[in-house]
Motif scaffolding. Structure first.
Motif, short mmCIF file in Angstrom:
data_model
loop_
_atom_site.label_atom_id
_atom_site.label_comp_id
_atom_site.label_asym_id
_atom_site.label_seq_id
_atom_site.Cartn_x
_atom_site.Cartn_y
_atom_site.Cartn_z
N LEU A 61 -3.08 102.54 59.56
CA LEU A 61 -1.83 102.14 59.54
C LEU A 61 -1.05 102.14 58.59
CD1 LEU A 61 -2.60 98.51 61.09
CD2 LEU A 61 -1.65 100.42 62.26
N ASN A 62 0.25 102.18 58.64
CA ASN A 62 1.29 102.63 57.70
C ASN A 62 1.52 101.01 57.01
OD1 ASN A 62 3.52 103.06 55.94
ND2 ASN A 62 4.61 103.81 57.28
N THR A 84 4.07 100.82 65.20
CA THR A 84 3.55 101.95 65.88
C THR A 84 4.05 102.25 67.05
OG1 THR A 84 1.63 100.94 66.86
CG2 THR A 84 1.60 101.21 64.37
N ILE A 85 3.52 103.45 67.73
CA ILE A 85 3.75 103.67 69.33
C ILE A 85 2.51 103.81 69.97
CG2 ILE A 85 6.00 105.09 68.90
CD1 ILE A 85 4.41 107.70 68.91
N ASP A 86 1.47 103.17 69.29
CA ASP A 86 0.08 103.33 69.91
C ASP A 86 -0.63 101.80 70.26
OD1 ASP A 86 -3.22 104.25 68.68
OD2 ASP A 86 -2.57 103.49 70.57
N SER A 87 -0.39 101.77 71.38
CA SER A 87 -1.01 100.23 71.84
C SER A 87 -2.23 99.89 71.29
CB SER A 87 -0.79 100.15 73.45
OG SER A 87 -1.81 100.99 73.91
N MET A 88 -2.95 100.56 71.02
CA MET A 88 -4.28 100.38 70.46
C MET A 88 -4.35 100.06 68.85
SD MET A 88 -6.14 100.55 73.17
CE MET A 88 -7.80 100.12 72.46
N SER A 89 -3.07 100.41 68.40
CA SER A 89 -3.03 100.05 66.75
C SER A 89 -1.77 99.28 66.43
CB SER A 89 -3.19 101.41 66.22
OG SER A 89 -2.96 101.59 64.86
N SER A 90 -1.88 98.01 66.48
CA SER A 90 -0.75 97.22 66.31
C SER A 90 -0.11 97.12 64.91
CB SER A 90 -0.78 95.86 66.87
OG SER A 90 -1.27 96.00 68.18
N THR A 115 3.23 97.24 70.05
CA THR A 115 3.66 98.71 69.31
C THR A 115 4.78 98.69 68.44
OG1 THR A 115 5.11 99.05 71.46
CG2 THR A 115 2.89 99.82 71.53
N ASP A 116 5.74 97.66 68.58
CA ASP A 116 6.94 97.86 67.54
C ASP A 116 7.27 96.63 66.63
OD1 ASP A 116 9.68 96.82 69.97
OD2 ASP A 116 7.82 95.85 69.54
N LEU A 117 6.15 95.71 66.44
CA LEU A 117 6.25 94.83 65.54
C LEU A 117 5.96 95.31 64.32
CD1 LEU A 117 6.54 91.76 65.44
CD2 LEU A 117 4.25 91.54 65.26
N GLY A 136 10.36 92.40 62.20
CA GLY A 136 11.28 93.03 62.89
C GLY A 136 10.57 93.73 64.19
N LEU A 137 11.64 94.09 65.22
CA LEU A 137 11.15 94.77 66.34
C LEU A 137 11.90 96.11 66.33
CD1 LEU A 137 10.72 91.87 69.22
CD2 LEU A 137 9.01 93.03 67.99
N LEU A 138 11.15 96.91 65.84
CA LEU A 138 11.90 98.24 65.57
C LEU A 138 12.30 99.27 66.75
CD1 LEU A 138 10.13 99.39 62.20
CD2 LEU A 138 11.96 97.60 62.75
N TYR A 139 11.43 99.18 67.78
CA TYR A 139 11.63 100.13 68.77
C TYR A 139 12.18 99.38 70.02
CZ TYR A 139 8.59 103.01 65.79
OH TYR A 139 8.13 103.73 64.90
#
Length: 258
Positions: A61-62, A84-90, A115-117, A136-139
């Motif tokens: 994760l970043n 992220t855009i990966d549902s397995m990596s929040s 994904t976008d938290l 924030g919700l980025l996506y």
């Protein structure tokens, strides 16, 4: 020298790309945590050697949201991960109660998005035991950002501390590994008590009792120079280091190369 010269301290910091967003040094200790582009890293010797402190939730994760470590319980760490855009990596807000060994995703009262938290700008108020974070919700189609706060962020009650320790498992690791002359063993113990560290050869024979004394709970380190109980250098090969504290037992493989 006030920035005139700099010395690299990246050994073991295997981040690609090599981006570090935040550093937190524990007071009175050589322990430092680093929030990076690919997970959380830790050093126990002032930056000479780094190792990853991530589990399946946080690996990769970043953590550009940075991190904060509690002054009252230095095993409690909060870290902010990017969306992220990966549902397995929040993305979102993560917490470790055992110095980075395991992590949990904090979801209570936060926006429900896998994904976008994103969590950033963390602040832990040690006086009222409250954690603040910008979420924030980025996506999502409608961009949303708010400040959230979490009361009683750090465990303070005695019975809760005991529960936390039950999740803080005995650990042992060493660096470098393989090694030639000397290696540094890092170990974490859940509570104060007698601790023994022993070295065995591949035949299961004890070659050295490295430690046998009462130690305080927390993280510790001890050097081993590759010698046996008689002070003789051991030959190249695989050895097993075991640590026991109370009824808990853990081990780590060591490789001597000459």
């Amino acid at each position: 020298d006030a920035g005139s010269t700099w010395v690299p301290k990246n050994n073991g910091l295997t981040v690609d790309p090599p981006i570090v967003f935040d550093l937190v040094k524990l007071k009175g200790s050589e322990t430092i945590y680093a929030a990076t582009f690919r997970g959380i890293y830790k050093t126990l010797d002032g930056g000479e050697n780094w190792f990853s402190v991530n589990d399946s939730l946080t690996k990769g994760l970043n953590f550009n949201g940075g991190l904060v470590v509690s002054e009252t319980d230095t095993n409690t760490i909060f870290a902010g991960a990017d969306a992220t855009i990966d549902s397995m990596s929040s993305g979102g807000l993560y917490v470790s109660r055992n110095g980075g060994e395991t992590w949990d995703l904090l979801k209570k009262s936060l926006p429900d998005s896998a994904t976008d938290l994103a969590a950033f700008q963390l602040f832990l108020d040690k006086y009222n035991n409250t954690l603040y974070s910008s979420i924030g919700l980025l996506y999502s189609r409608s961009y949303e950002e708010n400040i959230y706060w979490l009361s009683n962020a750090v465990i303070t009650k005695v019975e809760e501390i005991n529960d936390a320790f039950s999740e803080f498992h005995l650990t042992l690791r060493n660096y470098p590994n393989p090694f030639n002359s000397t290696t540094l063993l890092h170990y974490s113990i859940p509570k104060t008590g007698r601790v023994t560290i022993k070295i065995y050869n591949v035949l299961g024979k004890e070659v050295l009792s490295l430690l046998d004394e009462v130690m305080n709970s927390g993280e510790h380190k001890i050097y081993w120079d590759g010698t046996n109980q008689f002070g003789k250098k051991l030959s190249s090969g695989i050895y097993l280091a075991t640590i026991q504290a109370g009824t808990e037992l853990s081990s780590s493989k060591l490789l001597i190369l000459k």
